[in-house]
Write an enzyme that holds these catalytic residues in place. Structure first.
Site, PDB file in Angstrom:
ATOM      1  CB  SER A   1      -0.948  -0.025   1.189  1.00  0.00           C
ATOM      2  OG  SER A   1      -0.209   0.042   2.365  1.00  0.00           O
TER       3      SER A   1
ATOM      4  CD  GLU B   1       0.248   6.650 -11.777  1.00  0.00           C
ATOM      5  OE1 GLU B   1       1.077   6.819 -12.693  1.00  0.00           O
ATOM      6  OE2 GLU B   1       0.047   5.560 -11.225  1.00  0.00           O
TER       7      GLU B   1
ATOM      8  CE  LYS C   1      -4.371   6.453  -2.375  1.00  0.00           C
ATOM      9  NZ  LYS C   1      -5.734   5.953  -2.161  1.00  0.00           N
TER      10      LYS C   1
ATOM     11  CG  ASP D   1     -11.906   6.445  -3.384  1.00  0.00           C
ATOM     12  OD1 ASP D   1     -11.344   5.503  -2.787  1.00  0.00           O
ATOM     13  OD2 ASP D   1     -12.763   7.172  -2.859  1.00  0.00           O
TER      14      ASP D   1
ATOM     15  CE1 TYR E   1      -1.846   0.759  -8.874  1.00  0.00           C
ATOM     16  CE2 TYR E   1      -3.933   1.612  -9.683  1.00  0.00           C
ATOM     17  CZ  TYR E   1      -3.212   0.914  -8.738  1.00  0.00           C
ATOM     18  OH  TYR E   1      -3.859   0.367  -7.664  1.00  0.00           O
TER      19      TYR E   1
ATOM     20  CE  LYS F   1      -5.458   9.197   1.430  1.00  0.00           C
ATOM     21  NZ  LYS F   1      -6.627   8.534   1.663  1.00  0.00           N
TER      22      LYS F   1
ATOM     23  CB  CYS G   1     -31.471  -0.736  24.341  1.00  0.00           C
ATOM     24  SG  CYS G   1     -31.554  -1.249  22.622  1.00  0.00           S
TER      25      CYS G   1
ATOM     26  CB  CYS H   1     -34.574  -4.552  23.374  1.00  0.00           C
ATOM     27  SG  CYS H   1     -33.073  -4.322  24.339  1.00  0.00           S
TER      28      CYS H   1
ATOM     29  CB  CYS I   1     -28.186  -2.676  24.028  1.00  0.00           C
ATOM     30  SG  CYS I   1     -29.531  -3.766  24.467  1.00  0.00           S
TER      31      CYS I   1
ATOM     32  CB  CYS J   1     -31.205  -6.255  21.977  1.00  0.00           C
ATOM     33  SG  CYS J   1     -31.226  -4.734  21.036  1.00  0.00           S
TER      34      CYS J   1
HETATM   35  S1  IVH Z   1       0.618   2.487  -6.856  1.00  0.00           S
HETATM   36  C1  IVH Z   1       3.650  -0.166  -4.968  1.00  0.00           C
HETATM   37  N1  IVH Z   1      -0.934   4.047  -8.235  1.00  0.00           N
HETATM   38  O1  IVH Z   1      -4.009   3.391  -3.622  1.00  0.00           O
HETATM   39  C2  IVH Z   1       2.699   0.836  -5.500  1.00  0.00           C
HETATM   40  N2  IVH Z   1      -1.844   2.990  -6.340  1.00  0.00           N
HETATM   41  O2  IVH Z   1      -3.018   3.458  -0.592  1.00  0.00           O
HETATM   42  C3  IVH Z   1       1.338   0.505  -5.170  1.00  0.00           C
HETATM   43  N3  IVH Z   1      -4.213   3.447  -5.972  1.00  0.00           N
HETATM   44  O3  IVH Z   1      -3.920   0.100  -2.584  1.00  0.00           O
HETATM   45  C4  IVH Z   1       0.271   1.368  -5.575  1.00  0.00           C
HETATM   46  N4  IVH Z   1      -4.500   4.750  -7.712  1.00  0.00           N
HETATM   47  O4  IVH Z   1      -5.257   0.550  -4.623  1.00  0.00           O
HETATM   48  C5  IVH Z   1      -0.832   3.241  -7.170  1.00  0.00           C
HETATM   49  N5  IVH Z   1      -2.215   5.434  -9.584  1.00  0.00           N
HETATM   50  C6  IVH Z   1      -2.115   4.625  -8.536  1.00  0.00           C
HETATM   51  C7  IVH Z   1      -3.209   4.355  -7.694  1.00  0.00           C
HETATM   52  C8  IVH Z   1      -3.031   3.532  -6.593  1.00  0.00           C
HETATM   53  C9  IVH Z   1      -5.081   4.189  -6.665  1.00  0.00           C
HETATM   54  C10 IVH Z   1      -4.566   2.741  -4.721  1.00  0.00           C
HETATM   55  C11 IVH Z   1      -4.103   1.344  -4.633  1.00  0.00           C
HETATM   56  C12 IVH Z   1      -3.448   1.195  -3.294  1.00  0.00           C
HETATM   57  C13 IVH Z   1      -3.800   2.473  -2.621  1.00  0.00           C
HETATM   58  C14 IVH Z   1      -2.631   2.877  -1.750  1.00  0.00           C
END
Ligand code: IVH
Length: 675
Positions: free
Chosen positions: A83, A114, A116, A118, A227, A315, A409, A412, A425, A431
């Site tokens: 992650s 690029e 991120k 969601d 990606y 972010k 509660c 219940c 509760c 309940c």
């Molecule tokens: S790179 C080793 N690129 O963000 C590199 N992740 O908190 C691994 N995500 O679980 C990730 N867009 O699901 C990468 N352009 C992007 C992304 C991306 C979304 C997600 C991915 C990961 C989470 C990380």
């Protein structure tokens, strides 16, 4: 048509459809009309129906879904799916750049930036250019096999473009998500059919992909963007940028909005621009991912335990909107926790209409001083349940009284208990809000182990009001069950048999099954061992309980609260009247006397009469212990069908070897002595 002609026609049709899929779903530049496309697809289906032996898994026809699965199979990832660390502040991204420069001893670094996305992360495997497996991220090491579901996603190529040299083996990482307009349309469709709408596009994507029935996934408008190359045979592109270009050449969808930045300032500019386009984008993004472009540098930087050092999620600040709290209600969860929830004047936050927000607990309401009628800022931090960020004071406003958690509660009427900031509760067995959870827990493997009483059945039993308390389980009749969806004579008989079979239960399993807070499997065993009978436990006071090493003030308080609710005692009495017998556990004194006390057992191979859990339980009841490997200290090795190397080790070390039969009689004899 001759066989070879049919094959040629099939191949041509598939290629043609693939090309149009790519133009439409990846390039967003269709060359033919929808009806022309539909005609091609119908031709393909017709030809394949006439020649089912020629259907291949990479045929576009496979996008309609496959027969439902029993469960999603767990699969290990080829490479761990890491992650990303995330940051929000400019100074943090500056610090990231400084760190990279220091560690790489470089003056300047190129970054690839690029969006991120969601959604949820997937691992896609292509062998010889054909999509062969796809899995969810899971815990990063093991995910779930969702290959058939992924096949239904139109922007995911089932076969890669072959004009560029394709690797024999390729593992790609990407994100599956849903466009906002598609998400809204899907929710409209679901609510019209009186289903539960998804809270946000990400949940919708995840729920749609993690389906047992891929024909459902096929109706869900999922998209994918890739990606990362996680593994590839042959040469790896030298930079992340080239990596994305290579993926695109192979016809995989990659982020179109991206930038190669020669400095961290350019990264920050990209971040700002992207954030300002955020509301115009047709899908949800929650930041920008910044990656050191050179792959040799990426390897040099390496990774920490769960995230690479060379990339960071930069972010966006969570989106906030202003609205009014119309009411504060209290909801009761399946574990009995009371949660204050603000009912809001509906407001759109980042494309999703929000009308409820959690206030977490009473302390939080007090800290933020939120009252009915207040004007508040609501935020949606990309994911989960929206929360109230803060109150917005309005000059001249006349405020209502402060909110107070109820003493009873709301579902219940049982008294509430408190554990720090949490209020719950105490009417666990009575309940309604907790009933489904309580029954599932009672029936679960480590408790009463009632087979056939799964989530779905429990939900039906409670919703049809056939079961209003745990005791009602033992009042069920065949007539009751046959009325339920999916039940027939035989399945009803089987369930009734397994319910009846649970009537003789060991003390620790019963205690565990009651679902008393803080009393899990281990504590239930401790209590059963110490007290030996349910009556003793029910009458033990705090001091007596706390004499036991494993039991601290929290557990003893939780037990006391539980027994002090008369309705909990009432249900236990009813269970006993209905024939439930709680076997006596060994008291600690008896346990020490037991000839098997302190003996260590190791099991190898399959047992016929016991599950491993039951065998372990039996050993523990007589004061023994189960270990997983053989050593000189092992007392017995119990050998079942197809034993493993543990048998050889036992022989080598001269440990006593028991057959299952011998083991059973050893335990069985003990049981007779106890009773
Ligand atoms: S790179 C080793 N690129 O963000 C590199 N992740 O908190 C691994 N995500 O679980 C990730 N867009 O699901 C990468 N352009 C992007 C992304 C991306 C979304 C997600 C991915 C990961 C989470 C990380």
């Amino acid at each position: 048509m001759a066989h070879t002609d049919i094959l040629a026609k099939l191949i041509a049709l598939r290629d043609e459809i693939r090309r149009h899929d790519y133009l439409y779903y990846v390039k967003d530049r269709p060359e033919i009309s929808d009806s022309q496309y539909d005609q091609l697809f119908r031709d393909l289906l017709e030809l394949e129906q006439a020649h089912p032996e020629l259907v291949t898994t990479d045929s576009p026809s496979q996008r309609v879904g496959a027969p439902p699965l029993q469960e999603l199979v767990k699969v290990p990832h080829e490479q761990p799916m890491l992650s990303l660390d995330s940051i929000v502040e400019e100074r943090e991204v500056q610090a990231f750049d400084q760190r990279m420069k220091r560690e790489l001893e470089a003056q300047s670094i190129e970054y690839s930036a690029e969006p991120k996305f969601d959604g949820l992360s997937v691992e896609l495997t292509y062998n010889h250019g054909v999509f062969t497996r796809g899995a969810t991220r899971g815990d990063g090491t093991i995910g779930e096999d969702v290959t058939v579901n992924l096949r239904t996603i139109r922007s995911l190529p089932l076969q890669l473009h072959a004009q560029f040299n394709l690797p024999d083996h390729l593992v790609v990482r990407g994100e599956v998500y849903m466009r906002l307009d598609d998400f809204q349309a899907l929710n409209r469709r679901i609510t019209e059919q009186s289903g539960d709408a998804f809270a946000n596009p990400r949940n919708a994507a995840s729920g749609s992909l993690r389906q047992l029935d891929s024909t459902i996934t096929a109706t869900r408008p999922l998209v994918v963007t890739c990606y990362e190359i996680m593994a590839v045979s042959g040469t790896v592109p030298p930079t992340h940028w080239d990596e994305l270009e290579t993926l695109a050449q192979w016809s995989l969808p990659v982020p179109t909005h991206r930038r190669l930045c020669t400095s961290i300032d350019e990264v920050m500019a990209f971040h700002r621009e992207t954030e300002s386009m955020r509301d115009q984008l047709p899908y949800e993004i929650d930041g920008v991912v910044v990656k050191v472009n050179r792959r040799d540098w990426q390897s040099r930087l390496g990774m920490k335990s769960r995230s690479p050092r060379w990339a960071i999620a930069y972010k966006f600040t969570p989106r906030k909107e202003i609205t009014v709290v119309q009411d504060i209600v209290v909801s009761v969860g399946r574990t009995g926790t009371l949660t204050p929830v603000a009912l809001l004047k509906p407001v759109e936050v980042g494309g999703v209409t929000i009308s409820r927000a959690t206030l977490h607990n009473a302390d939080e309401v007090a800290r933020k001083d939120i009252r009915i009628g207040d004007t508040v800022k609501v935020e949606r931090a990309g994911d989960v349940i929206p929360a109230i960020a803060e109150r917005v004071p309005v000059s001249g406003e006349r405020r209502n009284a402060s909110f107070r958690m109820p003493d009873h509660c709301p579902i219940c009427g049982s008294a509430v208990g408190r554990e720090g900031a949490y209020v719950y509760c105490t009417g666990q067995l009575v309940c309604g809000a907790q009933l489904k959870g309580a029954i599932e827990h009672f029936a679960s493997k480590h408790a009463l182990n009632i087979e056939g009483l799964g989530k779905k059945t429990v939900a039906m039993l409670v919703e049809q009001k056939l079961v209003r308390s745990l005791a009602d389980l033992y009042r069920l009749t065949k007539d009751d069950l046959i009325k339920l969806d999916g039940f027939a004579d035989r399945s009803a008989t089987l369930l009734l048999e397994s319910i009846a079979g649970s009537k003789l239960v060991s003390l620790d399993r019963f205690l565990m099954g009651l679902g008393i807070r803080q009393v899990g499997q281990h504590i239930a065993k401790v209590l059963a061992r110490e007290f030996g009978s349910l009556d003793e436990i029910m009458s033990a006071d705090r001091e007596r309980l706390q004499q036991i090493r494993e039991i601290g003030p929290e557990i003893s308080e939780s037990l006391e609260v539980y027994w002090s609710e008369p309705r909990n005692r009432e249900i236990i009495a009813q269970l006993q009247e209905l024939g439930l017998q709680v076997a006596l556990g060994l008291g600690s004194a008896d346990r020490r006397k037991s000839p098997l006390a302190g003996k260590t057992f190791v099991f190898t191979g399959g047992l016929d009469r016991f599950t491993r859990d039951d065998a372990q339980q039996a050993v523990e009841t007589v004061g023994g212990r189960v270990a997983s490997s053989v050593s000189k200290k092992t007392s017995y090795v119990v050998v079942g069908r197809d034993p493993g190397s543990k048998l050889d080790q036992a022989r080598a070390l001269g440990v006593t070897i028991l057959t299952e039969q011998e083991f059973a009689s050893l335990i069985g004899k003990e049981e007779k002595e106890i009773s």
